[in-house]
Scaffold this active site. Structure first.
Site, mmCIF file in Angstrom:
data_model
loop_
_atom_site.group_PDB
_atom_site.id
_atom_site.type_symbol
_atom_site.label_atom_id
_atom_site.label_comp_id
_atom_site.label_asym_id
_atom_site.label_seq_id
_atom_site.Cartn_x
_atom_site.Cartn_y
_atom_site.Cartn_z
ATOM 1 N N ARG A 49 15.829 37.759 25.748
ATOM 2 C CA ARG A 49 16.097 38.712 26.096
ATOM 3 C C ARG A 49 15.461 39.788 26.617
ATOM 4 N NH1 ARG A 49 12.339 40.770 23.255
ATOM 5 N NH2 ARG A 49 10.233 41.356 25.028
ATOM 6 N N LYS A 199 35.501 47.796 28.295
ATOM 7 C CA LYS A 199 36.963 48.145 28.537
ATOM 8 C C LYS A 199 37.963 46.872 29.294
ATOM 9 C CE LYS A 199 36.404 51.808 26.014
ATOM 10 N NZ LYS A 199 34.470 52.150 25.728
#
Length: 388
Positions: A49, A199
């Site tokens: 993490r 994207k």
């Protein structure tokens, strides 16, 4: 700043870095935890993490491409936005955001402001009077989205950053629509750059991710601390896939733009197409600014469908090579109806103020043969024209 060109950075980051087996392509580190070398000795990586070699390689590549001092790869673009406002803003701080921003951005800022986490004001950032009035309130952060989603409006980043600096305000720019190959906001004065890596950076519509990049090294450490604290970091396998996609960013962006030109030229000849929104058009607001601050115009475009709602629905339904879907920047072409899809989180009033009509359609032009894309649009327009 690297002396390598952007395409080289995108291809070569991490290559030949494996010192154990000398793999050309760096391995994926899927581990959640890491061994400590000895009691009391804290290693570079202790838990994924807070740090992961695969994720960090991607962060290094994106930071170098944007000319930043460091960045954090997050679980999605919204997580990158949320990380920034969490790290920077308190209840008395004001963020100035564009009135025509992506619907998810509007939802995040508006909802958190209503909770009292900070204050937000949505303004037309191309309206100098409205912008000056907002800056007079001494905001802590200005959020910029240029080109905007879905109307691809353009904001003068350098001018806005200069105005912000005069009132001690930080500037963050969402650069998702162009990628660092076509625009580098930090070089124009921005303090932060955000991408939805889902994207163009990944480019294959198979990963959800984001990145927050800082111009300042100390601030980069601060956002990394907060990313670990709130658990905003992305998964290693997603980072690997995004890094893999990044290696073909330069040729993909060239082809996206070439195909975009072909589609744009076709749309300009159609009776069922009203106003077209694309920065390459001389009539487009901000065209001259785009020519100055961008290295290309991109392949995102929107247009008003000049027919009935029933005809619009037929047109969308009959398309075979433009999938009706949210998101953008993948190899495949997509069409979206912003009012009912990407921007449905905004009220009707907010949509109207932003200029988002129910006749607006947004295209993400992909990498198919442009002749096939034009033929597909042609047949769909023909069937829509026959509908009543």
């Amino acid at each position: 700043m690297s002396d390598k060109r952007l395409a080289t950075i995108a291809v070569r980051t991490g290559i030949d870095s494996d010192s154990q087996y000398h793999a050309v392509v760096p391995p994926i580190y899927l581990t959640s935890t890491y061994s400590f070398p000895a009691f009391g000795e804290v290693p570079q990586y202790d838990y994924s993490r807070s740090g992961n070699p695969t994720r960090n390689t991607l962060a290094d590549a994106l930071s170098e491409l944007e000319g930043g001092a460091g960045g954090v790869v997050t679980s999605c673009g919204t997580a990158a936005m949320n990380l920034l406002v969490t790290a920077l803003l308190g209840p008395d701080d004001l963020i100035v955001a564009p009135h025509d921003c992506y619907g998810g951005t509007y939802r995040l800022f508006n909802t958190r402001a209503n909770k009292g986490d900070f204050k937000v004001e949505f303004v037309d950032q191309s309206d100098q009077e409205a912008l000056a009035a907002a800056l007079a309130k001494k905001p802590k952060l200005i959020w910029v989205e240029t080109p905007s989603n879905p109307l691809v409006r353009v904001v003068d980043i350098a001018a806005l950053c200069q105005q912000a600096k005069e009132v001690g305000c930080l500037v963050a720019v969402d650069n998702t629509f162009l990628s660092p190959l076509l625009q580098q906001p930090i070089s124009l004065g921005a303090d932060f750059v955000v991408h939805s890596t889902t994207k163009y950076l990944n480019g294959h519509s198979d990963v959800v991710g984001g990145v927050l990049i800082s111009k300042d090294a100390e601030m980069a450490e601060t956002i990394a601390w907060w990313a670990n604290c709130i658990g905003a970091t992305g998964a290693p396998f997603d980072a690997y896939l995004t890094l893999r996609g990044l290696r073909t960013l330069a040729p993909r962006m060239r082809m996206h733009e070439e195909n975009g030109v072909a589609v744009l030229e076709y749309l300009q000849q159609q009776a069922m197409v009203g106003t077209i929104y694309h920065p390459s058009l001389p009539s487009h607001p901000g065209h001259d600014i785009a020519k100055r601050q961008q290295k290309g115009f991109g392949s995102m475009m929107s247009f008003e469908f000049a027919g009935s709602q029933a005809q619009l629905e037929v047109f969308v339904k009959e398309l075979k090579l433009f999938s009706l879907a949210e998101s953008l920047g993948g190899t495949e072409s997509l069409i979206a109806h912003p009012s009912s899809m990407t921007h449905r989180a905004m009220s009707d009033e907010a949509q109207a103020e932003a200029g988002i009509s129910t006749s607006l359609l947004r295209l993400s032009v992909g990498l198919e043969d442009p002749r096939d894309l034009v033929a597909d649009l042609e047949q769909a327009f023909h069937l829509a024209a026959e509908a009543h």
